[in-house]
Write a protein that holds these residues in place. Structure first.
Motif, PDB file in Angstrom:
ATOM      1  N   ASN A 292       1.813   2.868 -12.608  1.00 56.36           N
ATOM      2  CA  ASN A 292       2.085   1.781 -11.675  1.00 56.36           C
ATOM      3  C   ASN A 292       3.533   1.309 -11.794  1.00 56.36           C
ATOM      4  OD1 ASN A 292       0.422  -0.377  -9.910  1.00 56.36           O
ATOM      5  ND2 ASN A 292       2.035  -1.433 -11.022  1.00 56.36           N
TER       6      ASN A 292
ATOM      7  N   GLU B   7       5.693  12.046  -1.744  1.00 51.94           N
ATOM      8  CA  GLU B   7       4.527  11.212  -2.067  1.00 51.94           C
ATOM      9  C   GLU B   7       3.601  11.958  -3.023  1.00 51.94           C
ATOM     10  OE1 GLU B   7       1.819   7.782  -1.009  1.00 51.94           O
ATOM     11  OE2 GLU B   7       3.939   8.172  -1.361  1.00 51.94           O
TER      12      GLU B   7
ATOM     13  N   LYS C  89       8.527  11.801  -6.980  1.00 53.45           N
ATOM     14  CA  LYS C  89       8.776  10.488  -6.365  1.00 53.45           C
ATOM     15  C   LYS C  89      10.262  10.256  -6.192  1.00 53.45           C
ATOM     16  CE  LYS C  89       7.202   6.254  -5.253  1.00 53.45           C
ATOM     17  NZ  LYS C  89       6.199   5.988  -4.204  1.00 53.45           N
TER      18      LYS C  89
ATOM     19  N   GLN D  86      -2.337   5.721   1.316  1.00 61.21           N
ATOM     20  CA  GLN D  86      -3.386   4.738   1.589  1.00 61.21           C
ATOM     21  C   GLN D  86      -3.316   4.261   3.038  1.00 61.21           C
ATOM     22  OE1 GLN D  86      -3.429   1.339  -1.024  1.00 61.21           O
ATOM     23  NE2 GLN D  86      -5.181   0.400  -0.024  1.00 61.21           N
TER      24      GLN D  86
ATOM     25  N   GLN E 265       1.333   5.281  -7.158  1.00 57.86           N
ATOM     26  CA  GLN E 265       0.137   4.502  -6.832  1.00 57.86           C
ATOM     27  C   GLN E 265      -1.101   5.357  -6.602  1.00 57.86           C
ATOM     28  OE1 GLN E 265       2.620   2.260  -3.693  1.00 57.86           O
ATOM     29  NE2 GLN E 265       0.952   0.842  -4.147  1.00 57.86           N
ATOM     30  N   ASN E 266      -0.921   6.566  -6.083  1.00 55.10           N
ATOM     31  CA  ASN E 266      -2.072   7.407  -5.738  1.00 55.10           C
ATOM     32  C   ASN E 266      -2.589   8.116  -6.983  1.00 55.10           C
ATOM     33  OD1 ASN E 266      -1.486   6.855  -2.938  1.00 55.10           O
ATOM     34  ND2 ASN E 266       0.124   8.397  -3.085  1.00 55.10           N
TER      35      ASN E 266
ATOM     36  N   LYS F 158       0.843  -1.194   0.000  1.00 48.62           N
ATOM     37  CA  LYS F 158       0.000   0.000   0.000  1.00 48.62           C
ATOM     38  C   LYS F 158       0.879   1.245   0.000  1.00 48.62           C
ATOM     39  CE  LYS F 158      -3.815  -2.193   2.506  1.00 48.62           C
ATOM     40  NZ  LYS F 158      -4.678  -2.150   3.714  1.00 48.62           N
ATOM     41  N   SER F 159       0.379   2.308  -0.617  1.00 38.11           N
ATOM     42  CA  SER F 159       1.121   3.562  -0.612  1.00 38.11           C
ATOM     43  C   SER F 159       1.047   4.177   0.791  1.00 38.11           C
ATOM     44  CB  SER F 159       0.540   4.536  -1.639  1.00 38.11           C
ATOM     45  OG  SER F 159      -0.711   5.048  -1.184  1.00 38.11           O
TER      46      SER F 159
END
Length: 297
Positions: free
Chosen positions: A95, A72, A67, A6, A100-101, A2-3
């Motif tokens: 991805n 983030e 990144k 998240q 990821q977000n 998970k990020s």
């Protein structure tokens, strides 16, 4: 995996996000500098995707650069400019780059931008994009039965406008987005805590959705009047416009108003999303005025 965003949202902890715009050109130094400064004040940074239909560098490119700096990112993705193949390709690419977000957006109409004769695509809207994300996360290929080279692990959110006058329609739209796979919602600017409270109590809480309330930095009364005129759904009260007009330094007053809103909104939502267009360097000051310390949230 998970990020970090998240994990934070799922933990129920207060979450602070902000947004920056990519450059209109190739020099990313200012955007990266904003990102580095904000890293100490927010949990994640949205990168806008040609908002208001005005061309800027790819959101995906700047997200990757952030990144690489240990920041983030939240990739904003608009359906306006790409067909389904383009969107699917960018989702797979994001991805692969470790982004990821995602904030899924339909996109502002081309007619309000600086190239109004450009051809909009809009094969998908935000709901269909959310469904596409969920499908790729589940390893489902758009054509074949399954993705032959691995599924995605994307954490998708969506936008919400608590100021929407058609409240029943708003509720249906939010429910559709949640059912399509939205894991969190960032709202458009909110200027009235009562509007946000109603949205939370009548829509967000029953649907058990995570909300980051939109806080927008107003720079002057003229700026507020302009936003009310040209930004769809904007509803800045006359009391705030008058307060800015009477202030000896409207810009400082705007920061005070934003800080007050942060404190008001955090009693109603899990977090806030701060928007300071072309004044991103003011976001740390706003959070300091609100006594928000990242290490204590």
């Amino acid at each position: 995996m998970k990020s970090p965003l998240q994990k934070r949202l799922e933990s129920g902890k207060t979450t602070i996000t902000a947004e920056i715009m990519p450059p209109r050109g190739t020099d990313v130094s200012t955007a990266i500098e904003h990102g580095k400064k904000l890293k100490e004040y927010v949990h994640a940074i949205n990168v806008t995707d040609c908002s208001r239909a005005i061309v800027r560098m790819s959101s995906l490119a700047l997200c990757k650069l952030l990144k690489d700096e240990g920041i983030e990112p939240i990739l904003q993705m608009s359906c306006r400019d790409r067909n389904r193949i383009g969107l699917q390709a960018d989702l797979l690419g994001a991805n692969a780059l470790g982004i990821q977000n995602l904030l899924c957006l339909t996109g502002d109409p081309v007619r309000i931008g600086d190239q109004p004769d450009a051809k909009p695509v809009n094969e998908y809207d935000s709901v269909r994009l959310l469904e596409q994300v969920a499908s790729l996360n589940n390893g489902i290929d758009p054509v074949l039965k399954e993705l032959p080279d691995g599924s995605t692990n994307l954490f998708a959110g969506a936008a919400a406008d608590p100021n929407c006058k058609g409240f029943d329609g708003l509720r249906r739209r939010i429910e559709r987005k949640k059912n399509a796979g939205a894991c969190f919602f960032q709202t458009q600017m909110v200027m009235n805590p009562k509007v946000l409270e109603r949205f939370c109590k009548e829509i967000a809480e029953p649907l058990e959705i995570k909300v980051l309330a939109g806080v927008f930095l107003l720079k002057s009364a003229k700026n507020a009047d302009f936003i009310n005129r040209v930004v769809p759904g904007a509803s800045i009260p006359e009391s705030i416009i008058s307060r800015l007009d009477k202030a000896s330094d409207p810009f400082i007053e705007g920061k005070k108003i934003a800080a007050e809103q942060i404190n008001d909104f955090l009693s109603l939502t899990q977090g806030v999303h701060i928007m300071a267009v072309k004044a991103e360097s003011s976001i740390p000051e706003i959070l300091n005025r609100a006594n928000i310390n990242l290490k204590q949230t």
